[in-house]
Design a protein around this motif. Sequence first.
Motif, PDB file in Angstrom:
ATOM      1  N   LEU A 152       0.828  -1.251  -0.130  1.00 22.05           N
ATOM      2  CA  LEU A 152      -0.185   0.041  -0.056  1.00 22.05           C
ATOM      3  C   LEU A 152       0.987   1.136   0.002  1.00 22.05           C
ATOM      4  N   PRO A 153       0.631   2.258  -0.910  1.00 19.84           N
ATOM      5  CA  PRO A 153       1.419   3.532  -0.900  1.00 19.84           C
ATOM      6  C   PRO A 153       1.326   4.201   0.440  1.00 19.84           C
ATOM      7  N   LEU A 154       2.218   4.932   0.997  1.00 22.21           N
ATOM      8  CA  LEU A 154       2.390   5.817   1.993  1.00 22.21           C
ATOM      9  C   LEU A 154       1.074   6.555   2.137  1.00 22.21           C
ATOM     10  N   ALA A 155       0.364   7.218   1.361  1.00 19.97           N
ATOM     11  CA  ALA A 155      -0.568   8.022   1.396  1.00 19.97           C
ATOM     12  C   ALA A 155      -2.042   7.333   1.854  1.00 19.97           C
ATOM     13  N   VAL A 156      -1.926   6.121   1.654  1.00 21.81           N
ATOM     14  CA  VAL A 156      -3.408   5.319   2.115  1.00 21.81           C
ATOM     15  C   VAL A 156      -3.021   4.461   3.100  1.00 21.81           C
ATOM     16  N   ALA A 157      -1.925   3.904   3.415  1.00 21.81           N
ATOM     17  CA  ALA A 157      -1.601   2.829   4.176  1.00 21.81           C
ATOM     18  C   ALA A 157      -2.225   3.015   5.619  1.00 21.81           C
ATOM     19  N   PRO A 158      -2.628   2.285   6.321  1.00 24.09           N
ATOM     20  CA  PRO A 158      -3.492   2.340   7.564  1.00 24.09           C
ATOM     21  C   PRO A 158      -2.307   2.967   8.739  1.00 24.09           C
ATOM     22  N   THR A 159      -1.411   1.897   8.825  1.00 18.98           N
ATOM     23  CA  THR A 159      -0.185   2.458   9.870  1.00 18.98           C
ATOM     24  C   THR A 159       1.004   2.815   8.762  1.00 18.98           C
ATOM     25  N   LYS A 160       1.416   4.060   9.180  1.00 18.71           N
ATOM     26  CA  LYS A 160       2.570   4.580   8.215  1.00 18.71           C
ATOM     27  C   LYS A 160       3.702   3.996   8.579  1.00 18.71           C
ATOM     28  N   ASP A 180       6.170  -2.185  18.195  1.00 17.09           N
ATOM     29  CA  ASP A 180       6.128  -3.781  18.469  1.00 17.09           C
ATOM     30  C   ASP A 180       7.389  -4.177  19.273  1.00 17.09           C
ATOM     31  N   SER A 181       7.138  -4.172  20.415  1.00 18.31           N
ATOM     32  CA  SER A 181       8.168  -4.297  21.416  1.00 18.31           C
ATOM     33  C   SER A 181       8.250  -5.956  21.908  1.00 18.31           C
ATOM     34  N   SER A 182       7.713  -6.681  21.084  1.00 23.77           N
ATOM     35  CA  SER A 182       7.791  -8.157  21.313  1.00 23.77           C
ATOM     36  C   SER A 182       9.245  -8.574  21.132  1.00 23.77           C
ATOM     37  N   SER A 183       9.306  -9.914  21.430  1.00 23.14           N
ATOM     38  CA  SER A 183      10.804 -10.434  21.855  1.00 23.14           C
ATOM     39  C   SER A 183      11.306 -11.140  20.287  1.00 23.14           C
ATOM     40  N   ALA A 184      10.294 -11.044  19.399  1.00 24.69           N
ATOM     41  CA  ALA A 184      10.832 -11.610  17.847  1.00 24.69           C
ATOM     42  C   ALA A 184      11.908 -10.708  17.529  1.00 24.69           C
ATOM     43  N   SER A 185      12.784 -11.473  16.364  1.00 26.41           N
ATOM     44  CA  SER A 185      13.923 -10.591  15.665  1.00 26.41           C
ATOM     45  C   SER A 185      13.348  -9.311  15.036  1.00 26.41           C
ATOM     46  N   ILE A 186      14.238  -8.406  15.073  1.00 28.99           N
ATOM     47  CA  ILE A 186      13.582  -7.324  13.959  1.00 28.99           C
ATOM     48  C   ILE A 186      13.204  -7.785  12.683  1.00 28.99           C
ATOM     49  N   GLY A 187      14.076  -8.594  12.030  1.00 26.55           N
ATOM     50  CA  GLY A 187      13.624  -8.972  10.812  1.00 26.55           C
ATOM     51  C   GLY A 187      12.166  -9.596  10.775  1.00 26.55           C
ATOM     52  N   LYS A 188      11.983 -10.509  11.982  1.00 25.58           N
ATOM     53  CA  LYS A 188      10.439 -11.119  12.004  1.00 25.58           C
ATOM     54  C   LYS A 188       9.327  -9.861  12.052  1.00 25.58           C
ATOM     55  N   GLY A 216       0.757  -3.756   5.148  1.00 34.79           N
ATOM     56  CA  GLY A 216       1.028  -3.062   4.492  1.00 34.79           C
ATOM     57  C   GLY A 216       1.998  -1.722   5.059  1.00 34.79           C
ATOM     58  N   THR A 217       2.374  -1.535   6.447  1.00 36.54           N
ATOM     59  CA  THR A 217       3.154  -0.678   6.788  1.00 36.54           C
ATOM     60  C   THR A 217       4.220  -0.150   5.955  1.00 36.54           C
ATOM     61  N   PRO A 218       4.360   1.055   5.482  1.00 36.38           N
ATOM     62  CA  PRO A 218       5.365   1.415   4.587  1.00 36.38           C
ATOM     63  C   PRO A 218       6.804   1.430   5.079  1.00 36.38           C
ATOM     64  N   LEU A 219       6.945   1.949   6.133  1.00 35.46           N
ATOM     65  CA  LEU A 219       8.184   2.391   6.921  1.00 35.46           C
ATOM     66  C   LEU A 219       8.311   1.734   8.142  1.00 35.46           C
ATOM     67  N   GLY A 220       9.755   1.292   8.451  1.00 37.48           N
ATOM     68  CA  GLY A 220      10.155   1.011   9.808  1.00 37.48           C
ATOM     69  C   GLY A 220      11.129   1.761  10.248  1.00 37.48           C
ATOM     70  N   ARG A 250       9.640  -1.010   3.280  1.00 35.30           N
ATOM     71  CA  ARG A 250       9.191  -2.027   3.076  1.00 35.30           C
ATOM     72  C   ARG A 250       9.307  -2.813   1.780  1.00 35.30           C
ATOM     73  N   ASP A 251       9.289  -2.137   0.662  1.00 34.15           N
ATOM     74  CA  ASP A 251       9.157  -2.754  -0.602  1.00 34.15           C
ATOM     75  C   ASP A 251      10.480  -3.084  -1.128  1.00 34.15           C
ATOM     76  N   SER A 252      11.454  -2.073  -0.957  1.00 33.12           N
ATOM     77  CA  SER A 252      12.709  -2.622  -1.369  1.00 33.12           C
ATOM     78  C   SER A 252      13.542  -3.287  -0.162  1.00 33.12           C
ATOM     79  N   MET A 253      13.261  -2.882   1.120  1.00 31.52           N
ATOM     80  CA  MET A 253      13.755  -3.555   2.262  1.00 31.52           C
ATOM     81  C   MET A 253      15.174  -2.721   2.417  1.00 31.52           C
ATOM     82  N   ASN A 254      15.383  -1.636   1.776  1.00 31.55           N
ATOM     83  CA  ASN A 254      16.639  -0.975   1.979  1.00 31.55           C
ATOM     84  C   ASN A 254      16.476  -0.100   3.169  1.00 31.55           C
ATOM     85  N   GLN A 255      17.549   0.014   3.860  1.00 30.21           N
ATOM     86  CA  GLN A 255      17.716   0.737   4.901  1.00 30.21           C
ATOM     87  C   GLN A 255      18.750   1.841   5.003  1.00 30.21           C
ATOM     88  N   LEU A 256      18.186   3.159   5.622  1.00 24.43           N
ATOM     89  CA  LEU A 256      18.825   4.297   5.718  1.00 24.43           C
ATOM     90  C   LEU A 256      18.994   4.809   7.301  1.00 24.43           C
TER      91      LEU A 256
END
Lengths: 531, 531
Positions: free
Chosen positions: A408-416, A449-457, A466-470, A488-494
């Motif tokens: 989902l594009p950032l403009a309409v995604a429920p959680t940004k 999300d403060s659960s104990s799962a790995s960051i990747g998970k 469809g949350t576009p950014l982390g 989200r889509d490219s999984m690139n990180q800055l």
Amino acid sequence: MEGGNRGLFDYGPPGTALQTNIGDAWRKHFVLEENILELNCTTLPPEPVLKTSGHVDKFADWMCKDPVKGEYLRADHLVESVLESRLSRGLNGPYKDSPKLEEAGASEYHNTLAKIDNYDGPELRELIKRLDVRNPDGNGEVNPPTPFNLMFKSTIGPSAAAPVYLRPETAQGQFLNFKKLLGYNQGAMPFASASVGKAYRNEILPRSGLLRVREFLMAEIEHYAVESSIVDNETLGYFLGRVMLFLLKIGLLTSYGWIECVGCADRSAFDLTVHSAYSGSPLVVKEVLSEPVRVEEWQAVLEKKLVGPRFKSDAKAILTSVEALDQTALEQLATQLTEKSSTFVELTSDLLAISKVTRTSNTREYSPNVIEPSFGIDRILYSLLEQVYWHRPHDAARAFRSVQVFSLPLAVAPTKVLIVPLSAQPQFMPIAHKLSARLRSLGISNNIDSSSASIGKRYARNDEPGTPLGITVDFDTLADGSLTLRDRDSMNQLRGSEDEVIQAVKNPAEGIESWEEISRRLQPSQTAMRT
Amino acid sequence: MEGGNRGLFDYGPPGTALQTNIGDAWRKHFVLEENILELNCTTLPPEPVLKTSGHVDKFADWMCKDPVKGEYLRADHLVESVLESRLSRGLNGPYKDSPKLEEAGASEYHNTLAKIDNYDGPELRELIKRLDVRNPDGNGEVNPPTPFNLMFKSTIGPSAAAPVYLRPETAQGQFLNFKKLLGYNQGAMPFASASVGKAYRNEILPRSGLLRVREFLMAEIEHYAVESSIVDNETLGYFLGRVMLFLLKIGLLTSYGWIECVGCADRSAFDLTVHSAYSGSPLVVKEVLSEPVRVEEWQAVLEKKLVGPRFKSDAKAILTSVEALDQTALEQLATQLTEKSSTFVELTSDLLAISKVTRTSNTREYSPNVIEPSFGIDRILYSLLEQVYWHRPHDAARAFRSVQVFSLPLAVAPTKVLIVPLSAQPQFMPIAHKLSARLRSLGISNNIDSSSASIGKRYARNDEPGTPLGITVDFDTLADGSLTLRDRDSMNQLRGSEDEVIQAVKNPAEGIESWEEISRRLQPSQTAMRT
């Protein structure tokens, strides 16, 4: 979630946010950018309005009852599904209780299916009989089609005698307000009105999830164009372009299959004309002409000197009646008077003269044509979800897990934004909460999300809604305040400071900057691969 | 604009924008900032839901018919208006067809008025008879009060046998989704859900403009609190504070008169409990306890070895029936079995043993209490308009014209900015249009007034629709690109570059900066007084 009655849905939190965001994008793209006059009309319009528009008498589908099963079937859908089923089983395949389908039959079936939307009740009846169309559920014969009005009917007020209907479209409320809107627009043409709101159709048999429902969100524009077919086509073309830009903005690119999400109709002057005729209050534009024109029209002249003495106390009523006659009535009466067959209260040609006169006019009145782009928001939402859904396969080498993604594009995604503290350790949580509150105050929805799962998970399981950014809060954040931003889509990180990262969320959310542009000014994250 | 049916309104363009902006502010203040789970539920909930909630049987007002006039009157409003009218005409004033109002009578009238909301039908009937309350329109006697259900009723689907009602509140849809919401919230308590949408009440006699209507926009929060009255009061207190902050944000400060715009109700566990009982699917929270507790409960043990041979093929049905018994039923049956008077398919105590047992439990189940802040958006809108309205008198010395002003805050004003080109000369218009488009792309609504009226007059006539800011394009703009920014309420004017002025519009619109703060960083306009 579908409720206890079929065709009526509840949207949960992500669906509600998505629907609201699509509606907001629509309002910004059309109402705000195009300066359209938005109305919010009652969903229970006066009964005479829907009578005049033709909905009370004609807004119906044809339905057949299966008297054995007690089921009601929409006649055109019944014919369609039975013929399609026979065709899919092959030309020479047998079907129950019917002869084999021969070449000639198949050709007729294809023709019938192509025209299925156009048959009326008697035609559907003939088809059902001749082609021996039966209820697929039990193979029983069905009764002949009868019309079923699609409006929900109720009564208003305590007397139980006043019928009222839930509106089947938002358009009628807009038409009724035409004169007020024209005044609000200081008499200038062309202009457009719009409404976003619920409409209701009591479908015979709702189906296909959100695609055929009984309550739906409509966004409709009524563009009032001057009466010229060339201009109408220009207007239609313009709106088709704007509609496409809107669909691109919310992420709808192409369509699998075919479903009507947006209709651009030329309603001509039909609605404004019938409401004018019913109410006696013409919904017309009065245009001041730069050059006066000569207008030929019928004119009635009553010989008051003769009428007064002859009709005495009735004379005034006669005068009022004559003044109320429109051009069509005057022309008819003129002929009757000439033929001396008038039954108009014994008026004869010596008392009433009707003749064609030519006058000079500095204005002209006309009913504008209406071009109507009409959007089914729920269908758009459903199509969007279908289209942006994809599967990212497991990739051991790059440590990608198998995951479903809604892009989902950032403009309409429920959680940004998803905020991910490296762990539930107490030093990360205050930073995460502060960041969350700062984003919320900017109107940017986010979850922690403060659960104990790995960051990747944790990232992966937020790709599905469809949350576009982390944003990751980690030990580097404790050291220098910097944060990692993940796409989200490219999984690139800055990587950047809190202010830089917030700006890199806010700008794309407002449509100012793209991820590619942000990638050029922020550093790639050194910790990217460790997730 | 009120339509053909009383109590149903159409909002024009400024009203629609104002309503949308209040709704957006509400969503941002509560849903976004408080992380509330928003739902969008059908306005046509299943009939059993409204039956279970009590609305089908009890959601009614008492009405009296005037048999001569054919009018229907709401009984409590009738008594209220007649008694108030008698009191206002003074203790000893005469009133038609009734004895004079004595001291004792007046005292009873005041008591009755204070309790008017609490009378039921028989009490209202007694009051109307004893106090000789008549229809003020014609002074005719009225029939005894009868209940009138306030829900609009319709039928769904083609069979015409399935009743359906337009929802009278959004709350029920939220309660029905409680289990899904709890799951969405990962089982954590407390949490809240919210809905913004239309609700409908078929009022006997709509009145007071937007204050008592038949279709209205509701914004409701259902906060699910753990079952403790101390926490409930804390929650209520918290919401009262949040409600006040919200009303301040949209500009509602104090109230003239008294009208319920927001109600904060303690619904206890009533709704969740009745829906649980009806559906057999308990709407409860399952809490994991840190310390296990001992629970005493009734337990049924069926002697399968005896039941099987005796009841043969019915044995399975008996087992199922026994398993379905709840604690209350088990307790009753235990007594019956002891008294040997059981009619439960001839089960006797040798076949079925029911006894109290104590088990250890690591969880407890409870129905949460519900605190409900409920907002009538139309009433808030109406009260806001009433409150921010004032009159700026003519002041010849300072060249102020007499003007009506709606001091709507920037956050909710329908149009944020008026753009005023000094004149309609062609050099100003391209700048005005460019500025307008730039503001629109930022989501800031604006209008251009290029009429030939003076700048002062154009500003003044936009003070009434409540446009908070004005931007002038003049000869200085042509020279150096600078613009004048004018504040509606103080009429102060500042000067800055296009970027500075746009920032000075955008920041207050987003709640980041106030006019006072902007005044400190921009220059006062040198051309301010010439308007």
